[in-house]
Design a protein around this motif. Structure first.
Motif, short mmCIF file in Angstrom:
data_model
loop_
_atom_site.label_atom_id
_atom_site.label_comp_id
_atom_site.label_asym_id
_atom_site.label_seq_id
_atom_site.Cartn_x
_atom_site.Cartn_y
_atom_site.Cartn_z
N ARG A 85 54.00 30.81 46.86
CA ARG A 85 53.53 29.84 45.86
C ARG A 85 52.05 29.54 46.05
NH1 ARG A 85 58.39 27.06 46.59
NH2 ARG A 85 57.40 25.61 47.99
N ARG A 86 51.62 29.41 47.30
CA ARG A 86 50.19 29.15 47.59
C ARG A 86 49.33 30.31 47.10
NH1 ARG A 86 51.63 26.02 51.93
NH2 ARG A 86 52.18 27.74 53.27
N GLN A 87 49.78 31.53 47.38
CA GLN A 87 49.00 32.70 46.95
C GLN A 87 48.93 32.78 45.43
OE1 GLN A 87 47.12 34.65 48.89
NE2 GLN A 87 47.72 33.23 50.52
N ASP A 88 50.03 32.43 44.75
CA ASP A 88 50.02 32.42 43.29
C ASP A 88 49.02 31.39 42.78
OD1 ASP A 88 51.09 33.06 40.60
OD2 ASP A 88 51.76 30.97 40.69
N LEU A 89 48.99 30.22 43.39
CA LEU A 89 48.01 29.20 43.01
C LEU A 89 46.59 29.71 43.21
CD1 LEU A 89 47.08 26.35 42.19
CD2 LEU A 89 47.36 25.68 44.59
N LEU A 90 46.33 30.34 44.34
CA LEU A 90 44.99 30.86 44.60
C LEU A 90 44.60 31.95 43.61
CD1 LEU A 90 45.02 30.91 48.50
CD2 LEU A 90 43.80 29.32 47.00
N ARG A 91 45.56 32.81 43.24
CA ARG A 91 45.26 33.83 42.22
C ARG A 91 44.89 33.19 40.90
NH1 ARG A 91 49.34 36.58 44.85
NH2 ARG A 91 50.96 35.72 43.53
N ARG A 92 45.62 32.14 40.53
CA ARG A 92 45.31 31.45 39.28
C ARG A 92 44.00 30.67 39.39
NH1 ARG A 92 49.06 27.62 38.07
NH2 ARG A 92 50.02 27.75 40.11
N LEU A 93 43.77 30.08 40.54
CA LEU A 93 42.56 29.28 40.76
C LEU A 93 41.31 30.14 40.72
CD1 LEU A 93 41.45 26.47 41.42
CD2 LEU A 93 41.73 27.03 43.83
N TYR A 94 41.37 31.29 41.36
CA TYR A 94 40.20 32.18 41.43
C TYR A 94 40.26 33.31 40.41
CZ TYR A 94 38.85 29.72 45.61
OH TYR A 94 38.46 28.76 46.49
N TYR A 95 41.07 33.14 39.38
CA TYR A 95 41.27 34.18 38.37
C TYR A 95 39.96 34.71 37.82
CZ TYR A 95 42.26 36.23 33.84
OH TYR A 95 42.28 37.07 32.76
N LEU A 96 39.08 33.83 37.37
CA LEU A 96 37.83 34.29 36.74
C LEU A 96 36.94 35.02 37.74
CD1 LEU A 96 37.02 31.28 34.42
CD2 LEU A 96 37.96 33.51 33.79
N GLN A 97 36.87 34.52 38.96
CA GLN A 97 36.05 35.18 39.96
C GLN A 97 36.62 36.56 40.30
OE1 GLN A 97 36.95 32.04 39.96
NE2 GLN A 97 35.10 30.87 40.13
N LEU A 98 37.92 36.65 40.42
CA LEU A 98 38.56 37.94 40.71
C LEU A 98 38.37 38.91 39.54
CD1 LEU A 98 41.84 36.66 42.38
CD2 LEU A 98 39.91 37.78 43.51
N LYS A 99 38.46 38.40 38.32
CA LYS A 99 38.26 39.24 37.15
C LYS A 99 36.83 39.75 37.11
CE LYS A 99 38.78 39.27 32.13
NZ LYS A 99 37.59 39.07 31.38
N ASP A 100 35.86 38.86 37.36
CA ASP A 100 34.46 39.28 37.38
C ASP A 100 34.20 40.32 38.46
OD1 ASP A 100 33.89 37.62 35.26
OD2 ASP A 100 32.87 36.09 36.47
N ASP A 102 36.39 42.38 39.74
CA ASP A 102 37.05 43.62 39.33
C ASP A 102 36.19 44.37 38.31
OD1 ASP A 102 39.35 45.44 39.24
OD2 ASP A 102 39.69 44.61 37.22
N GLU A 103 35.65 43.63 37.34
CA GLU A 103 34.80 44.26 36.33
C GLU A 103 33.53 44.82 36.96
OE1 GLU A 103 34.27 41.21 33.40
OE2 GLU A 103 36.29 41.49 32.59
N ALA A 104 32.96 44.08 37.91
CA ALA A 104 31.75 44.56 38.59
C ALA A 104 32.05 45.81 39.40
CB ALA A 104 31.18 43.47 39.49
N ALA A 105 33.20 45.84 40.06
CA ALA A 105 33.57 47.02 40.86
C ALA A 105 33.76 48.24 39.97
CB ALA A 105 34.85 46.73 41.66
N LYS A 106 34.34 48.03 38.81
CA LYS A 106 34.54 49.15 37.89
C LYS A 106 33.21 49.65 37.32
CE LYS A 106 39.24 48.00 36.61
NZ LYS A 106 40.11 47.43 35.60
N ALA A 107 32.23 48.76 37.23
CA ALA A 107 30.93 49.14 36.68
C ALA A 107 30.14 49.99 37.67
CB ALA A 107 30.14 47.89 36.30
N HIS A 108 30.46 49.87 38.95
CA HIS A 108 29.76 50.63 39.98
C HIS A 108 30.47 51.96 40.18
CE1 HIS A 108 27.02 47.44 41.03
NE2 HIS A 108 28.04 46.60 41.03
#
Length: 124
Positions: A85-100, A102-108
């Motif tokens: 449950r904690r990890q799910d909260l952290l994924r939702r909490l940091y969703y935008l940072q993780l998405k950014d 991921d997008e940056a990694a794909k751009a490289h």
């Protein structure tokens, strides 16, 4: 559910909305912080409602919920469930940072990396 949406059939698959998110604030990162605050506010409100429900059920049953909570010892399965449950909260909490990220990694790409190395080598 806010942030990444996971399907029951494929819980490891995270879907992202495509396209650029609108920015509401001029200060860089403030939109991400506001999103995180909203995730936390939603989580706190939900937890408070559930705790209130548990307290009301316990009181109606004549149970001392506070003493029971203090004496509770969790087994390994319960600890793992809480961690999930904690990890799910952290994924939702940091969703935008993780998405950014991921997008940056794909751009490289490796081509871009090699071009940067070649450019640095030419500067010497």
């Amino acid at each position: 559910m806010t942030g990444p949406e996971m399907t029951e059939e494929r819980p490891h698959v995270v879907r992202h909305a495509r396209g650029k998110r609108p920015d509401f604030y001029e200060t860089p990162g403030l939109d991400h912080v506001m999103s995180m605050i909203m995730v936390l506010a939603s989580e706190v409100a939900t937890m408070r409602d559930r705790l209130d429900s548990a307290e009301r059920v316990a009181k109606a049953s004549g149970l001392d919920l506070a003493a029971g909570i203090e004496a509770l010892e969790l087994d390994q399965a319960a600890l793992e469930e809480r961690e999930e449950r904690r990890q799910d909260l952290l994924r939702r909490l940091y969703y935008l940072q993780l998405k950014d990220a991921d997008e940056a990694a794909k751009a490289h790409t490796s081509e871009g990396f090699n071009a940067t190395i070649a450019e640095i080598a030419l500067q010497d």
